[in-house]
Design a protein around this motif. Structure first.
Motif, PDB file in Angstrom:
ATOM      1  N   GLY A 145       0.960  -1.230   0.069  1.00 28.84           N
ATOM      2  CA  GLY A 145      -0.218  -0.208   0.211  1.00 28.84           C
ATOM      3  C   GLY A 145       0.730   1.140  -0.086  1.00 28.84           C
ATOM      4  N   VAL A 146       0.213   2.540   0.139  1.00 26.27           N
ATOM      5  CA  VAL A 146       0.935   3.831  -0.029  1.00 26.27           C
ATOM      6  C   VAL A 146       1.779   3.781   1.027  1.00 26.27           C
ATOM      7  CG1 VAL A 146       0.626   6.351  -0.007  1.00 26.27           C
ATOM      8  CG2 VAL A 146      -1.055   4.756  -1.443  1.00 26.27           C
ATOM      9  N   PHE A 147       1.456   3.810   2.243  1.00 30.25           N
ATOM     10  CA  PHE A 147       1.969   3.963   3.545  1.00 30.25           C
ATOM     11  C   PHE A 147       3.336   2.880   3.515  1.00 30.25           C
ATOM     12  CE2 PHE A 147      -2.155   5.654   4.437  1.00 30.25           C
ATOM     13  CZ  PHE A 147      -1.604   6.989   4.889  1.00 30.25           C
ATOM     14  N   ASN A 148       3.067   1.788   3.217  1.00 25.56           N
ATOM     15  CA  ASN A 148       4.170   0.820   3.348  1.00 25.56           C
ATOM     16  C   ASN A 148       5.367   1.364   2.215  1.00 25.56           C
ATOM     17  OD1 ASN A 148       5.346  -1.960   3.913  1.00 25.56           O
ATOM     18  ND2 ASN A 148       5.083  -2.057   1.411  1.00 25.56           N
ATOM     19  N   ASN A 149       4.982   1.590   1.136  1.00 21.23           N
ATOM     20  CA  ASN A 149       5.927   2.353   0.160  1.00 21.23           C
ATOM     21  C   ASN A 149       6.723   3.426   0.720  1.00 21.23           C
ATOM     22  OD1 ASN A 149       5.019   0.267  -1.714  1.00 21.23           O
ATOM     23  ND2 ASN A 149       3.700   1.966  -2.799  1.00 21.23           N
ATOM     24  N   TRP A 150       5.898   4.153   1.442  1.00 20.44           N
ATOM     25  CA  TRP A 150       6.740   5.505   1.840  1.00 20.44           C
ATOM     26  C   TRP A 150       7.679   4.775   3.227  1.00 20.44           C
ATOM     27  CZ3 TRP A 150       7.851   9.903   0.374  1.00 20.44           C
ATOM     28  CH2 TRP A 150       6.688  10.721  -0.338  1.00 20.44           C
ATOM     29  N   ARG A 151       7.174   3.936   3.819  1.00 19.40           N
ATOM     30  CA  ARG A 151       7.884   3.431   4.968  1.00 19.40           C
ATOM     31  C   ARG A 151       9.375   2.908   4.299  1.00 19.40           C
ATOM     32  NH1 ARG A 151       4.343   1.198   7.006  1.00 19.40           N
ATOM     33  NH2 ARG A 151       4.427  -1.014   6.567  1.00 19.40           N
ATOM     34  N   TRP A 152       9.199   2.165   3.154  1.00 18.51           N
ATOM     35  CA  TRP A 152      10.329   1.775   2.431  1.00 18.51           C
ATOM     36  C   TRP A 152      11.221   2.745   1.753  1.00 18.51           C
ATOM     37  CZ3 TRP A 152      13.101  -2.378   3.111  1.00 18.51           C
ATOM     38  CH2 TRP A 152      12.419  -3.369   3.265  1.00 18.51           C
ATOM     39  N   VAL A 153      10.725   3.908   1.289  1.00 17.94           N
ATOM     40  CA  VAL A 153      11.249   5.017   0.990  1.00 17.94           C
ATOM     41  C   VAL A 153      12.046   5.594   2.071  1.00 17.94           C
ATOM     42  CG1 VAL A 153      11.109   7.474   0.289  1.00 17.94           C
ATOM     43  CG2 VAL A 153       9.833   5.542  -0.852  1.00 17.94           C
ATOM     44  N   MET A 154      11.554   5.695   3.052  1.00 16.52           N
ATOM     45  CA  MET A 154      12.468   5.995   4.401  1.00 16.52           C
ATOM     46  C   MET A 154      13.639   5.065   4.603  1.00 16.52           C
ATOM     47  SD  MET A 154      11.539   9.089   4.934  1.00 16.52           S
ATOM     48  CE  MET A 154      12.402   9.302   6.569  1.00 16.52           C
ATOM     49  N   VAL A 155      13.359   3.723   4.695  1.00 18.39           N
ATOM     50  CA  VAL A 155      14.392   2.909   4.796  1.00 18.39           C
ATOM     51  C   VAL A 155      15.445   2.965   3.939  1.00 18.39           C
ATOM     52  CG1 VAL A 155      14.964   0.376   4.988  1.00 18.39           C
ATOM     53  CG2 VAL A 155      12.881   1.107   6.002  1.00 18.39           C
ATOM     54  N   GLN A 213      -3.524   3.381  21.362  1.00 22.71           N
ATOM     55  CA  GLN A 213      -2.753   2.522  22.428  1.00 22.71           C
ATOM     56  C   GLN A 213      -1.345   2.862  22.374  1.00 22.71           C
ATOM     57  OE1 GLN A 213      -3.958  -1.806  21.846  1.00 22.71           O
ATOM     58  NE2 GLN A 213      -5.120  -0.481  20.317  1.00 22.71           N
ATOM     59  N   LEU A 214      -0.796   2.729  23.625  1.00 21.35           N
ATOM     60  CA  LEU A 214       0.706   3.119  23.790  1.00 21.35           C
ATOM     61  C   LEU A 214       1.594   2.388  23.191  1.00 21.35           C
ATOM     62  CD1 LEU A 214       2.738   4.254  26.120  1.00 21.35           C
ATOM     63  CD2 LEU A 214       2.679   2.056  27.141  1.00 21.35           C
ATOM     64  N   GLU A 215       1.227   1.181  22.352  1.00 17.29           N
ATOM     65  CA  GLU A 215       1.985   0.259  21.682  1.00 17.29           C
ATOM     66  C   GLU A 215       1.985   0.814  20.121  1.00 17.29           C
ATOM     67  OE1 GLU A 215       0.455  -2.167  24.886  1.00 17.29           O
ATOM     68  OE2 GLU A 215      -0.376  -0.823  23.550  1.00 17.29           O
ATOM     69  N   CYS A 216       1.267   1.482  19.860  1.00 15.08           N
ATOM     70  CA  CYS A 216       0.838   1.967  18.327  1.00 15.08           C
ATOM     71  C   CYS A 216       2.098   2.974  18.111  1.00 15.08           C
ATOM     72  CB  CYS A 216      -0.238   2.761  18.152  1.00 15.08           C
ATOM     73  SG  CYS A 216      -0.581   3.302  16.512  1.00 15.08           S
ATOM     74  N   ILE A 217       2.833   2.680  16.952  1.00 13.36           N
ATOM     75  CA  ILE A 217       3.831   3.459  16.461  1.00 13.36           C
ATOM     76  C   ILE A 217       3.443   4.353  15.212  1.00 13.36           C
ATOM     77  CG2 ILE A 217       5.769   1.725  17.638  1.00 13.36           C
ATOM     78  CD1 ILE A 217       6.233   0.672  14.681  1.00 13.36           C
ATOM     79  N   ALA A 218       2.327   4.376  14.779  1.00 15.40           N
ATOM     80  CA  ALA A 218       2.015   4.966  13.659  1.00 15.40           C
ATOM     81  C   ALA A 218       2.663   4.677  12.516  1.00 15.40           C
ATOM     82  CB  ALA A 218       2.185   6.489  13.976  1.00 15.40           C
ATOM     83  N   CYS A 219       2.754   3.455  12.102  1.00 14.56           N
ATOM     84  CA  CYS A 219       3.322   2.957  10.814  1.00 14.56           C
ATOM     85  C   CYS A 219       2.317   2.864  10.019  1.00 14.56           C
ATOM     86  CB  CYS A 219       4.120   1.704  11.169  1.00 14.56           C
ATOM     87  SG  CYS A 219       2.862   0.246  11.576  1.00 14.56           S
ATOM     88  N   ALA A 220       1.269   2.775  10.140  1.00 16.76           N
ATOM     89  CA  ALA A 220      -0.204   2.748   9.245  1.00 16.76           C
ATOM     90  C   ALA A 220      -0.050   1.550   8.289  1.00 16.76           C
ATOM     91  CB  ALA A 220       0.050   3.960   8.244  1.00 16.76           C
ATOM     92  N   ALA A 221       0.370   0.477   8.788  1.00 18.76           N
ATOM     93  CA  ALA A 221       0.509  -0.955   7.980  1.00 18.76           C
ATOM     94  C   ALA A 221      -1.134  -1.406   8.243  1.00 18.76           C
ATOM     95  CB  ALA A 221       1.127  -1.898   8.835  1.00 18.76           C
ATOM     96  N   CYS A 222      -1.827  -0.933   9.223  1.00 18.62           N
ATOM     97  CA  CYS A 222      -3.083  -1.378   9.412  1.00 18.62           C
ATOM     98  C   CYS A 222      -4.224  -0.596   8.512  1.00 18.62           C
ATOM     99  CB  CYS A 222      -3.704  -1.034  10.795  1.00 18.62           C
ATOM    100  SG  CYS A 222      -3.643   0.364  11.485  1.00 18.62           S
ATOM    101  N   ILE A 223      -3.610   0.626   7.939  1.00 18.31           N
ATOM    102  CA  ILE A 223      -4.336   1.380   7.033  1.00 18.31           C
ATOM    103  C   ILE A 223      -4.456   0.666   5.901  1.00 18.31           C
ATOM    104  CG2 ILE A 223      -4.644   3.528   5.871  1.00 18.31           C
ATOM    105  CD1 ILE A 223      -3.463   4.820   8.416  1.00 18.31           C
ATOM    106  N   ASP A 224      -3.131   0.477   5.276  1.00 20.52           N
ATOM    107  CA  ASP A 224      -2.917  -0.277   4.212  1.00 20.52           C
ATOM    108  C   ASP A 224      -3.769  -1.510   4.012  1.00 20.52           C
ATOM    109  OD1 ASP A 224      -1.278   1.751   2.762  1.00 20.52           O
ATOM    110  OD2 ASP A 224       0.589   0.902   3.580  1.00 20.52           O
ATOM    111  N   ALA A 225      -3.707  -2.314   4.916  1.00 23.47           N
ATOM    112  CA  ALA A 225      -4.414  -3.777   5.158  1.00 23.47           C
ATOM    113  C   ALA A 225      -5.865  -3.394   4.961  1.00 23.47           C
ATOM    114  CB  ALA A 225      -3.959  -4.585   6.235  1.00 23.47           C
TER     115      ALA A 225
END
Length: 472
Positions: free
Chosen positions: A33-43, A288-300
């Protein structure tokens, strides 16, 4: 004896050792998804910057080098000395305010896209998926007893993890020891004890954190998750689940009538949003405290909504106020500019502009004057009163300079001997100076004088340093 407190979401075990949360291995499912692509751009961006910058040259030397042995920091065309530690303090302040601003606007965006723990965990998980397969295959493999295939797959995975960890440790140390010299030392097995320690230490922690601890670092070790609540407000962008639209959730059955389907929300209760989460939480339970806002759930979730024919955005970036008051995207963007973010932005820009001005106008020359403590003064054969000084001249420029040294403050005071000093680039030089004046032209005891060191090639590079001249 141990007692299990019944809670399906958070199983807690109480035993003789105390209270702790039972750890469950998180098998994160891959997502597109879009956010996963952005995450890999940042990686890719962060790792290209980290691994590549130390190999870049600038005027015949390493572009970025914090040379601890020489006690000099090279950052492109600038050279910093220990006396410039104020800039390190300013950098920390800028980083803090930038983090405050990003958190106030977009929540834990740094955690989800740029944090080293997230970046390296993403790399390690990518290797894991390539070798062991997707989520069901990894779960099945771990449940199996040891076999030749399992040993081969696990060995290959850990070998690659260790290779990346060691290369990262080597690169990290390469910012404090010239990396080409470090490479020669590794190749010739002549590494020093400190270089060896820090390469293995950094590699070991990376291997442990990204390979094994993963979400536990974010949940239990990182302090950022603990104080992020102070920086959040109802207009902060966070990962949200639209309860009004999604509930009541339920699976769609092929033979169910339209009446049954009409009573259900858009959430099909597939749990894919939980399966893709790297920390293993259910975003449908709220922030929740554990959420790191990676947005993987949004893409899914968007992928599932496409399949069932429902609009995207059941899980999305939004704010508490936007959900409660049904803001449109334009209203959400308008509320991003509020007193808190304006204050953070103003302070941040002020500090950045002041720092840039200071760096662009700073004089690449530092001078320290030390008196000869063995004798306050001495009398020359020609009736002159002499004081001996040592000038520590530091050339912080990237090119060599010839400096002219002069003294003032007392009528007739002059320098005996050489007045020209040549100092190589990014170097310091100790210069012995004898200042002399005729007896009777100054008060007895201490008199204020000034030494001036001025570049012959560039008249703007000049420093005056005050000291005292003793008369009998």
């Amino acid at each position: 004896m141990s007692k299990v407190v019944n809670n399906p979401d958070r199983p807690i075990v109480i035993n003789s050792d105390g209270l702790y949360e039972k750890h469950k291995t998180v098998y994160a499912r891959s997502v597109k998804g879009v956010f996963n692509n952005w995450r890999w751009v940042m990686v890719c961006f962060t790792q290209a910057l980290f691994y590549g910058l130390c190999w870049s040259d600038w005027d015949g030397r390493q572009a970025v080098l914090f040379h601890l042995v020489e006690r000099k920091f090279y950052i492109f065309g600038m050279v910093f000395w220990p006396q410039d530690a104020i800039y390190l303090a300013i950098l920390l302040v800028i980083s803090a305010y930038a983090l405050f601003l990003v958190t106030a606007v977009g929540g834990r965006l740094f955690c989800g896209y740029a944090c080293p723990q997230t970046v390296y965990t993403e790399i390690f998980m990518w290797i894991e998926r390539k070798l062991e397969g997707e989520r069901p295959a990894r779960m099945k493999l771990d449940a199996q007893s040891m076999s030749a295939r399992k040993f081969r797959v696990k060995f290959s995975k850990h070998f690659l993890w260790l290779a990346i960890a060691l290369w990262t440790g080597f690169t990290f140390v390469g910012y404090f020891t010239p990396i080409k010299e470090l490479g020669h030392s590794v190749a010739s097995f002549s590494l020093g004890p400190w270089e060896s320690f820090w390469i293995l230490f950094y590699a070991g922690f990376l291997y442990l954190m990204a390979g094994f601890m993963r979400e536990q670092v974010c949940k239990y070790m990182c302090p950022y998750a603990r104080f992020q609540g102070v920086m959040f407000d109802p207009d902060t962008l966070i990962i949200t689940y639209d309860v009004d639209r999604g509930e009541p959730r339920g699976r769609r059955r092929k033979n169910a009538g339209p009446e049954t389907q009409q009573n259900l929300g858009d959430c099909v209760d597939c749990s894919i949003c939980v399966q893709v989460c790297p920390t293993g939480i259910d975003i449908r339970h709220g922030l929740q405290l554990e959420c790191i806002a990676c947005a993987a759930c949004i893409d899914a979730c968007d992928e599932v909504m496409d399949k069932v024919g429902s609009p995207r955005g059941l899980i999305r970036y939004s704010t508490e106020n936007a959900l409660a008051k049904r803001y449109k995207p334009r209203d959400i963007l308008a509320h991003l500019m509020r007193p808190r973010t304006i204050l953070y932005s103003s302070i941040l820009m002020t500090i950045i502009l002041a720092t840039v001005w200071s760096l662009t106008t700073r004089i690449p020359l530092k001078v320290d004057v030390l008196r000869d403590r063995s004798t306050l003064y001495r009398e020359g054969d020609d009736g002159l009163i002499e004081n001996v000084f040592t000038l520590q001249v530091k050339n912080t420029d990237v090119e060599a300079h010839r400096y002219k040294i002069s003294v003032s403050g007392i009528d007739g005071i002059d320098i005996m001997g050489e007045r020209i000093a040549e100092v190589p680039a990014a170097s310091n030089k100790s210069i012995l100076i004898v200042a002399a004046v005729r007896e009777g032209v100054a008060d007895k005891g201490s008199n204020k004088i000034s030494f001036e060191v001025r570049s012959i090639a560039n008249d703007n590079i000049a420093v005056q340093e005050k000291t005292t001249f003793f008369m009998p």
